[in-house]
Scaffold this motif. Structure first.
Motif, PDB file in Angstrom:
ATOM      1  N   LEU A   1     -71.168  -6.183  61.273  1.00  0.00           N
ATOM      2  CA  LEU A   1     -72.303  -5.606  62.514  1.00  0.00           C
ATOM      3  C   LEU A   1     -72.569  -4.284  61.740  1.00  0.00           C
ATOM      4  CD1 LEU A   1     -69.584  -5.563  64.715  1.00  0.00           C
ATOM      5  CD2 LEU A   1     -72.067  -7.493  64.835  1.00  0.00           C
ATOM      6  N   HIS A   2     -73.200  -4.323  60.774  1.00  0.00           N
ATOM      7  CA  HIS A   2     -74.050  -3.061  60.222  1.00  0.00           C
ATOM      8  C   HIS A   2     -73.490  -1.987  60.623  1.00  0.00           C
ATOM      9  CE1 HIS A   2     -76.309  -6.205  57.786  1.00  0.00           C
ATOM     10  NE2 HIS A   2     -76.470  -6.464  59.375  1.00  0.00           N
ATOM     11  N   LEU A   3     -71.849  -1.778  60.912  1.00  0.00           N
ATOM     12  CA  LEU A   3     -71.417   0.086  61.557  1.00  0.00           C
ATOM     13  C   LEU A   3     -71.359   1.018  60.425  1.00  0.00           C
ATOM     14  CD1 LEU A   3     -68.834  -1.741  63.972  1.00  0.00           C
ATOM     15  CD2 LEU A   3     -71.377  -0.845  64.560  1.00  0.00           C
ATOM     16  N   PRO A   4     -70.766   2.034  60.718  1.00  0.00           N
ATOM     17  CA  PRO A   4     -71.019   3.326  59.579  1.00  0.00           C
ATOM     18  C   PRO A   4     -69.331   2.796  58.771  1.00  0.00           C
ATOM     19  CG  PRO A   4     -71.544   4.586  61.896  1.00  0.00           C
ATOM     20  CD  PRO A   4     -70.825   3.137  62.142  1.00  0.00           C
ATOM     21  N   LEU A   5     -68.549   2.388  59.728  1.00  0.00           N
ATOM     22  CA  LEU A   5     -67.575   2.057  59.109  1.00  0.00           C
ATOM     23  C   LEU A   5     -67.227   0.376  58.197  1.00  0.00           C
ATOM     24  CD1 LEU A   5     -64.662   3.149  57.669  1.00  0.00           C
ATOM     25  CD2 LEU A   5     -63.299   2.059  59.593  1.00  0.00           C
ATOM     26  N   ASN A   6     -67.622   0.076  57.196  1.00  0.00           N
ATOM     27  CA  ASN A   6     -67.910  -0.911  56.509  1.00  0.00           C
ATOM     28  C   ASN A   6     -66.650  -0.969  55.245  1.00  0.00           C
ATOM     29  OD1 ASN A   6     -68.831   0.271  54.051  1.00  0.00           O
ATOM     30  ND2 ASN A   6     -71.631   0.010  55.643  1.00  0.00           N
ATOM     31  N   GLU A   7     -66.502  -1.571  55.106  1.00  0.00           N
ATOM     32  CA  GLU A   7     -65.754  -2.435  53.758  1.00  0.00           C
ATOM     33  C   GLU A   7     -65.749  -1.744  52.669  1.00  0.00           C
ATOM     34  OE1 GLU A   7     -64.080  -6.906  53.530  1.00  0.00           O
ATOM     35  OE2 GLU A   7     -65.850  -7.087  53.988  1.00  0.00           O
ATOM     36  N   ASP A   8     -67.627  -1.321  52.308  1.00  0.00           N
ATOM     37  CA  ASP A   8     -67.161  -0.278  51.207  1.00  0.00           C
ATOM     38  C   ASP A   8     -67.053   0.858  51.396  1.00  0.00           C
ATOM     39  OD1 ASP A   8     -68.783  -0.120  48.808  1.00  0.00           O
ATOM     40  OD2 ASP A   8     -70.187   1.188  50.055  1.00  0.00           O
ATOM     41  N   ARG A   9     -67.046   1.371  52.119  1.00  0.00           N
ATOM     42  CA  ARG A   9     -67.018   2.840  52.942  1.00  0.00           C
ATOM     43  C   ARG A   9     -65.760   3.211  52.710  1.00  0.00           C
ATOM     44  NH1 ARG A   9     -70.705   5.531  56.702  1.00  0.00           N
ATOM     45  NH2 ARG A   9     -72.489   5.898  54.403  1.00  0.00           N
ATOM     46  N   LEU A  10     -65.146   2.406  53.460  1.00  0.00           N
ATOM     47  CA  LEU A  10     -63.287   2.198  53.281  1.00  0.00           C
ATOM     48  C   LEU A  10     -63.075   2.234  52.307  1.00  0.00           C
ATOM     49  CD1 LEU A  10     -61.237   2.227  54.811  1.00  0.00           C
ATOM     50  CD2 LEU A  10     -60.869  -0.375  55.280  1.00  0.00           C
ATOM     51  N   HIS A  11     -63.202   1.293  51.334  1.00  0.00           N
ATOM     52  CA  HIS A  11     -62.794   1.036  49.803  1.00  0.00           C
ATOM     53  C   HIS A  11     -63.229   2.830  49.542  1.00  0.00           C
ATOM     54  CE1 HIS A  11     -62.324   0.182  46.035  1.00  0.00           C
ATOM     55  NE2 HIS A  11     -63.246   0.438  45.843  1.00  0.00           N
ATOM     56  N   LYS A  12     -64.643   3.789  49.137  1.00  0.00           N
ATOM     57  CA  LYS A  12     -64.570   4.706  48.414  1.00  0.00           C
ATOM     58  C   LYS A  12     -63.980   5.714  49.065  1.00  0.00           C
ATOM     59  CE  LYS A  12     -68.347   2.950  46.067  1.00  0.00           C
ATOM     60  NZ  LYS A  12     -67.618   3.371  44.401  1.00  0.00           N
ATOM     61  N   LEU A  13     -63.338   5.540  50.486  1.00  0.00           N
ATOM     62  CA  LEU A  13     -62.497   7.082  51.722  1.00  0.00           C
ATOM     63  C   LEU A  13     -61.792   6.419  51.037  1.00  0.00           C
ATOM     64  CD1 LEU A  13     -64.412   6.801  54.884  1.00  0.00           C
ATOM     65  CD2 LEU A  13     -64.363   8.295  52.899  1.00  0.00           C
ATOM     66  N   THR A  14     -60.493   5.787  51.065  1.00  0.00           N
ATOM     67  CA  THR A  14     -59.887   5.288  50.714  1.00  0.00           C
ATOM     68  C   THR A  14     -59.075   5.273  48.934  1.00  0.00           C
ATOM     69  OG1 THR A  14     -59.194   2.864  51.168  1.00  0.00           O
ATOM     70  CG2 THR A  14     -59.019   4.925  52.510  1.00  0.00           C
TER      71      THR A  14
END
Length: 312
Positions: free
Chosen positions: A262-275
């Motif tokens: 859905l192109h939301l702020p929390l996506n798989e790529d961002r989750l990976h970078k954050l964790t």
């Protein structure tokens, strides 16, 4: 001791001037040339080509295109700045009387993610994206050249550098926490290493003043810090209680997959970078300098940085 620092008016350059100008004569090379205490004169890149820059003892090459987390920069910009400018200043160094050259590369030139538990200089470089790829191309150019006897060349690969005047992801996280917004990813207990500007300036001074073997050196604080601990450090600096939510990891992962669709702020790529875990070894540079540990502990360095944000 006379130094030439490229990109001198940036975050790292400004901190190096503050740390080194008391007992060193510093010249700058940059796209801007404001008057600044501690800098004798700032030259342009055209001045370099026209041989207007005085002879120096060492060159520190900071100028570069920073990692664009918003992915708005085209690939050719990275190579034009990070690779081509490095080639230009390194060619100048080889023909100059300067004895030492320090190039600021990045751990992202070595790896976008850490294979195994800790990143060392022995890794086969596998950068992902134009930022890391342009940095490794610059490294390869430096390593391909025959360096005259009596000259030393250092390629530094720092992980995230922080300190007073820093603007970037740490500032964003600081502002989120300051607003009292809970951290929802507490169940992901990752570890990352950072680079305090104080430890970095200590290393730079030693590379300039001591006889240290040429080579590639990773630059990091001694201890790895979890994101949860980082948030606690931020909260301590502003006198707030840490609000860390340890939501179910499977639920968060599902939300990230949905965010990708859905192109939301929390996506798989961002989750990976954050964790993700991104732990970098600094053992090689410490051995080269003959020290057991860096002057500043990681937690103390981060606390200094967070306290400086209150004045920005």
């Amino acid at each position: 001791m006379k130094l030439l620092i490229t990109g001198i008016h940036g975050f790292v350059g400004s901190n190096l001037v503050s740390a080194l100008s008391r007992d060193m004569e510093i010249y700058g090379l940059d796209i801007i040339a404001p008057q600044k205490e501690g800098i004798v004169q700032t030259f342009s890149w055209n001045d370099l080509e026209q041989e207007k820059i005085p002879e120096v003892d060492a060159i520190i090459h900071l100028a570069g295109k920073a990692h664009d987390t918003k992915n708005k920069s085209t690939a050719d910009v990275y190579f034009k700045v990070n690779t081509e400018l490095t080639q230009k200043i390194f060619d100048y160094f080889l023909l100059s009387s300067a004895k030492k050259f320090i190039f600021f590369s990045s751990v992202k030139a070595a790896a976008d993610f850490v294979p195994g538990k800790i990143l060392t200089e022995d890794v086969t470089p596998a950068p992902v994206g134009p930022y890391g790829e342009s940095k490794i191309k610059a490294e390869e150019y430096i390593l391909s050249k025959d360096v005259p006897e009596g000259k030393s060349v250092y390629i530094l690969r720092p992980c995230m550098i922080h300190g007073p005047g820093n603007k970037g992801n740490l500032n964003l996280l600081y502002n989120v926490v300051r607003k009292g917004i809970p951290w929802p990813l507490g169940a992901f207990d990752n570890k990352r290493t950072f680079t305090s500007i104080d430890n970095l300036t200590f290393v730079i001074r030693n590379l300039i003043e001591k006889s240290v073997p040429s080579g590639i050196y990773h630059m990091a604080d001694d201890e790895a810090i979890s994101t949860n601990h980082l948030i606690e450090i931020i909260c301590s600096s502003i006198g707030h209680k840490a609000h860390i939510w340890r939501l179910n990891r499977s639920f968060i992962t599902f939300c990230a997959k949905l965010g990708t669709i859905l192109h939301l702020p929390l996506n798989e790529d961002r989750l990976h970078k954050l964790t993700e875990n991104y732990v970098v070894s600094n053992n090689k540079i410490k051995r080269a300098l003959g020290i057991d540990r860096m002057p500043l502990r990681a937690e103390e360095g981060l606390a200094r940085t967070m306290n400086s944000f209150k004045c920005q």
